[in-house]
Motif scaffolding. Structure first.
Motif, mmCIF file in Angstrom:
data_model
loop_
_atom_site.group_PDB
_atom_site.id
_atom_site.type_symbol
_atom_site.label_atom_id
_atom_site.label_comp_id
_atom_site.label_asym_id
_atom_site.label_seq_id
_atom_site.Cartn_x
_atom_site.Cartn_y
_atom_site.Cartn_z
ATOM 1 N N VAL A 1 -15.828 30.983 12.142
ATOM 2 C CA VAL A 1 -15.821 32.194 10.806
ATOM 3 C C VAL A 1 -15.344 33.279 12.047
ATOM 4 O O VAL A 1 -14.744 33.892 11.779
ATOM 5 N N LEU A 2 -16.877 33.018 12.503
ATOM 6 C CA LEU A 2 -17.630 34.686 12.780
ATOM 7 C C LEU A 2 -16.434 35.081 14.057
ATOM 8 O O LEU A 2 -16.427 36.484 14.716
ATOM 9 N N LYS A 3 -15.583 34.406 14.371
ATOM 10 C CA LYS A 3 -15.330 34.681 15.936
ATOM 11 C C LYS A 3 -13.399 34.986 15.692
ATOM 12 O O LYS A 3 -12.818 35.522 15.756
ATOM 13 N N ALA A 4 -12.618 33.221 15.015
ATOM 14 C CA ALA A 4 -11.273 34.213 14.046
ATOM 15 C C ALA A 4 -11.780 34.911 13.328
ATOM 16 O O ALA A 4 -10.418 35.679 12.509
ATOM 17 N N LEU A 5 -12.795 35.058 12.464
ATOM 18 C CA LEU A 5 -13.042 36.671 10.901
ATOM 19 C C LEU A 5 -11.680 36.194 9.958
ATOM 20 O O LEU A 5 -10.914 36.264 9.644
ATOM 21 N N GLN A 6 -11.973 34.781 9.560
ATOM 22 C CA GLN A 6 -10.794 33.583 8.937
ATOM 23 C C GLN A 6 -11.845 33.168 8.149
ATOM 24 O O GLN A 6 -12.644 32.680 8.511
ATOM 25 N N VAL A 7 -11.629 33.242 6.883
ATOM 26 C CA VAL A 7 -11.857 32.182 5.370
ATOM 27 C C VAL A 7 -11.436 30.494 5.740
ATOM 28 O O VAL A 7 -10.444 30.038 5.554
ATOM 29 N N PRO A 8 -12.450 29.870 5.951
ATOM 30 C CA PRO A 8 -12.183 28.250 6.025
ATOM 31 C C PRO A 8 -10.728 27.768 4.966
ATOM 32 O O PRO A 8 -11.267 28.622 3.570
ATOM 33 N N GLY A 9 -10.382 26.986 4.867
ATOM 34 C CA GLY A 9 -9.692 26.957 3.561
ATOM 35 C C GLY A 9 -9.995 26.832 2.402
ATOM 36 O O GLY A 9 -9.912 26.838 0.829
ATOM 37 N N ARG A 10 -11.081 26.053 2.600
ATOM 38 C CA ARG A 10 -11.514 24.644 1.727
ATOM 39 C C ARG A 10 -12.917 25.863 0.985
ATOM 40 O O ARG A 10 -13.101 25.419 -0.065
ATOM 41 N N LEU A 11 -13.141 27.052 1.525
ATOM 42 C CA LEU A 11 -13.901 27.755 1.353
ATOM 43 C C LEU A 11 -12.750 29.118 0.142
ATOM 44 O O LEU A 11 -13.788 29.611 -0.280
ATOM 45 N N VAL A 12 -11.864 29.299 0.445
ATOM 46 C CA VAL A 12 -11.129 29.985 0.109
ATOM 47 C C VAL A 12 -11.220 30.089 -1.578
ATOM 48 O O VAL A 12 -11.939 31.525 -2.222
ATOM 49 N N ARG A 13 -11.142 29.645 -2.838
ATOM 50 C CA ARG A 13 -11.830 29.830 -3.738
ATOM 51 C C ARG A 13 -12.373 29.488 -3.876
ATOM 52 O O ARG A 13 -12.926 30.024 -4.846
ATOM 53 N N GLU A 14 -13.613 29.075 -3.922
ATOM 54 C CA GLU A 14 -15.173 28.603 -3.866
ATOM 55 C C GLU A 14 -15.878 29.909 -3.642
ATOM 56 O O GLU A 14 -16.822 30.464 -4.243
ATOM 57 N N ALA A 15 -15.583 31.139 -2.501
ATOM 58 C CA ALA A 15 -16.297 31.269 -2.342
ATOM 59 C C ALA A 15 -15.352 33.449 -2.113
ATOM 60 O O ALA A 15 -14.901 33.200 -0.938
ATOM 61 N N ALA A 16 -15.463 33.955 -2.748
ATOM 62 C CA ALA A 16 -14.125 35.027 -3.140
ATOM 63 C C ALA A 16 -15.149 36.201 -2.515
ATOM 64 O O ALA A 16 -14.648 37.000 -1.545
ATOM 65 N N GLU A 17 -16.865 36.639 -2.238
ATOM 66 C CA GLU A 17 -17.470 36.657 -1.785
ATOM 67 C C GLU A 17 -17.327 37.102 -0.372
ATOM 68 O O GLU A 17 -17.634 37.952 0.840
ATOM 69 N N LEU A 18 -17.069 35.770 0.132
ATOM 70 C CA LEU A 18 -16.430 35.013 1.612
ATOM 71 C C LEU A 18 -15.375 35.865 1.917
ATOM 72 O O LEU A 18 -15.432 37.116 3.197
ATOM 73 N N GLY A 19 -14.410 36.696 1.374
ATOM 74 C CA GLY A 19 -13.725 37.490 2.150
ATOM 75 C C GLY A 19 -12.929 38.722 2.603
ATOM 76 O O GLY A 19 -13.072 39.151 3.293
#
Length: 515
Positions: free
Chosen positions: A177-195
């Motif tokens: 994640v830290l390399k690609a800077l993309q939110v994992p699909g399974r976490l898109v809805r669960e962790a808005a803060e992540l985006g």
């Protein structure tokens, strides 16, 4: 110190001024040849070593000194610290090289102009110095901003890792994640803060990249340092009332060779004969593989010939598959000797150098105890072939790999294994110095002694270069005898009384200042 027992130098009592003198690699070589050396050195730890070794020293930044402060110096030597230059591509190394070459061209234009006046030459140097000063000031400001943004990015990285761990992400996913800077699909809805944090992380990374690009454009402060020896030569050659240096010796890493090539053009205009040479240290009896770009010059009509190699070069081949990863082997093919030249000796191994050092150490005025290890392999702190995990390896019966400031991190293991040697699994400072061909009794002082050792020019290499440049009148036999005696003197050299390091302005009574 115990001075050389060899006869006085045949070319007279020349005085050498050594810029960026370090702990004294060139200085101890000059001492055993019978020459007087004064060094200028900025590093306090290296000055402490020089003081204990009895090496005459002025502390401070070379840029605060001038050639006119030392009118009685007859030879200029030095190894200016240099950034990484490259002749390929368009990166920082290429830009740094182009910038240095442009400055050298400006200086060359100034000195070769018909009827050039000293005031005009000095004005050119002052303009270059001011340009470098302005860039250095701007660079410090950019570096401060970059550090602040890096701190913010570090905080954002920690927050990202914390959220990912809270949602059960394994270390491999966190790294991805830290390399690609993309939110994992399974976490898109669960962790808005992540985006939001990833967006912030991307913005901060882009800002850091802009700072890096700006710093590349501004260049490195070492650009000004690599120009210093040339300016000192110009000042002594063109300043009214000054006498040109009789000889010049400069050395650095191989990537500096294009800079030395441009130096040659200016030196030729100033009346010097020059020679550039890429020197393999093991080919001069140093128990270490290391390459140095050396520029040699003499004033007048005396040519500077190539310094002949006395030993074979070390060559490697790929080891069998059963060998430990990163291991090297010896290519057994012998070098052909040039017609009319003496046969070359074999390169010197770590084992041979350390064995001789142990014998000498036991007979010193204050005996030194060096370990007598079983057959060993040195496992480097550095990776090989671009693979950080593939540590370079050298066996005891081969020359050492290049000694760097990280030499104390190299592991010593039983030969052909990864099993550490008990009690003696690192080289001592004295042993690391011996692999650089410093005398075993050399008095290393201060902190970060490995860095001092790694940065130094090997004294044995300096012996060959100084003898060649300063004593061109010797016959082949006289030169061989001279080197043989000097090498013997170097190996058994011992320090005498420590000397006081001088500061800028403390000229009174110094033999090179004439005050």
């Amino acid at each position: 110190m115990n001075h050389a027992v060899s006869p006085p130098p045949p070319s007279g009592d020349l005085s050498i001024l050594d810029l960026f003198a370090g702990p004294g690699g060139l200085d101890v070589a000059a001492d055993v040849l019978g020459y007087r050396v004064t060094g200028i050195e900025f590093d306090r730890d290296a000055c402490a070593t020089r003081s204990a070794a009895g090496m005459d020293t002025f502390y401070g930044d070379v840029r605060r000194y001038r050639a006119s402060f030392f009118p009685r110096a007859q030879v200029l030597t030095g190894g200016p610290p240099c950034q990484t230059f490259t002749v390929a591509g368009h990166g920082a190394g290429r830009k740094a090289l182009d910038q240095v070459l442009d400055y050298i061209q400006e200086l060359h234009n100034a000195v070769r102009t018909r009827d050039a006046q000293w005031e005009d030459i000095f004005r050119t140097w002052r303009r270059i110095s001011e340009d470098l000063r302005r860039k250095a000031v701007r660079a410090e400001g950019v570096k401060a901003k970059k550090r602040a943004v890096e701190q913010s990015r570090g905080s954002t990285r920690k927050a990202l890792k914390k959220i990912l761990k809270e949602h059960g992400s394994p270390p491999t996913e966190i790294k991805s994640v830290l390399k690609a800077l993309q939110v994992p699909g399974r976490l898109v809805r669960e962790a808005a803060e992540l985006g939001r944090l990833l967006g912030e992380f991307r913005t901060l990374t882009a800002e850091i990249d802009r700072f890096k690009a700006e710093l590349e454009e501004l260049g490195d402060e070492r650009t000004g340092l690599v120009l210093q020896p040339l300016w000192w030569v110009i000042e002594r050659s063109r300043r009214p009332g000054s006498t040109p240096y009789e000889a010049i010796v400069l050395e650095q890493v191989p990537t500096v060779m294009p800079v030395w090539e441009e130096y040659e053009r200016v030196l030729a205009t100033l009346g010097y004969r020059t020679k550039r040479q890429l020197m393999y240290t093991e080919a001069f009896g140093v128990p270490q593989t290391r390459k140095r770009a050396v520029l040699m010059a003499r004033l007048g009509e005396t040519d500077v010939p190539v310094v002949d190699e006395t030993h074979e070069r070390y060559r490697t081949r790929i080891m069998p598959a059963r060998a430990p990863k990163g291991a090297e082997g010896l290519w057994e093919a012998k070098e052909e000797n040039a017609p009319g030249k003496d046969p070359k000796e074999s390169w010197v191994s770590m084992e041979a150098a350390l064995k001789k050092a142990r014998t000498i150490a036991a007979e010193l005025t204050v005996p030194l105890d060096l370990p007598d290890r079983p057959a060993f392999t040195v496992v480097s702190n550095y990776g090989t072939g671009g693979d950080p995990g593939a540590r370079g390896r050298r066996d005891h019966d081969a020359p050492s790999a290049t000694i760097t400031g990280k030499v104390s991190r190299n592991r010593l293991v039983h030969v052909g294994t990864d099993k550490d040697l008990p009690h003696f699994d690192r080289f001592s400072f004295a042993e690391a110095g011996v692999l650089q061909t410093f005398p075993v009794a050399y008095p290393w002082r201060g902190s970060d002694q490995p860095q001092q050792i790694g940065n130094a020019v090997p004294p044995r290499l300096a012996l060959h270069v100084l003898r060649q440049v300063l004593e061109p009148e010797l016959t082949d036999k006289e030169a061989r005898d001279r080197l043989k005696q000097a090498i013997a003197d170097l190996e058994v050299w011992e320090p005498g009384d420590a000397v006081t390091v001088r500061e800028h302005g403390q000229w009174e009574g110094h033999p090179l200042t004439g005050r």
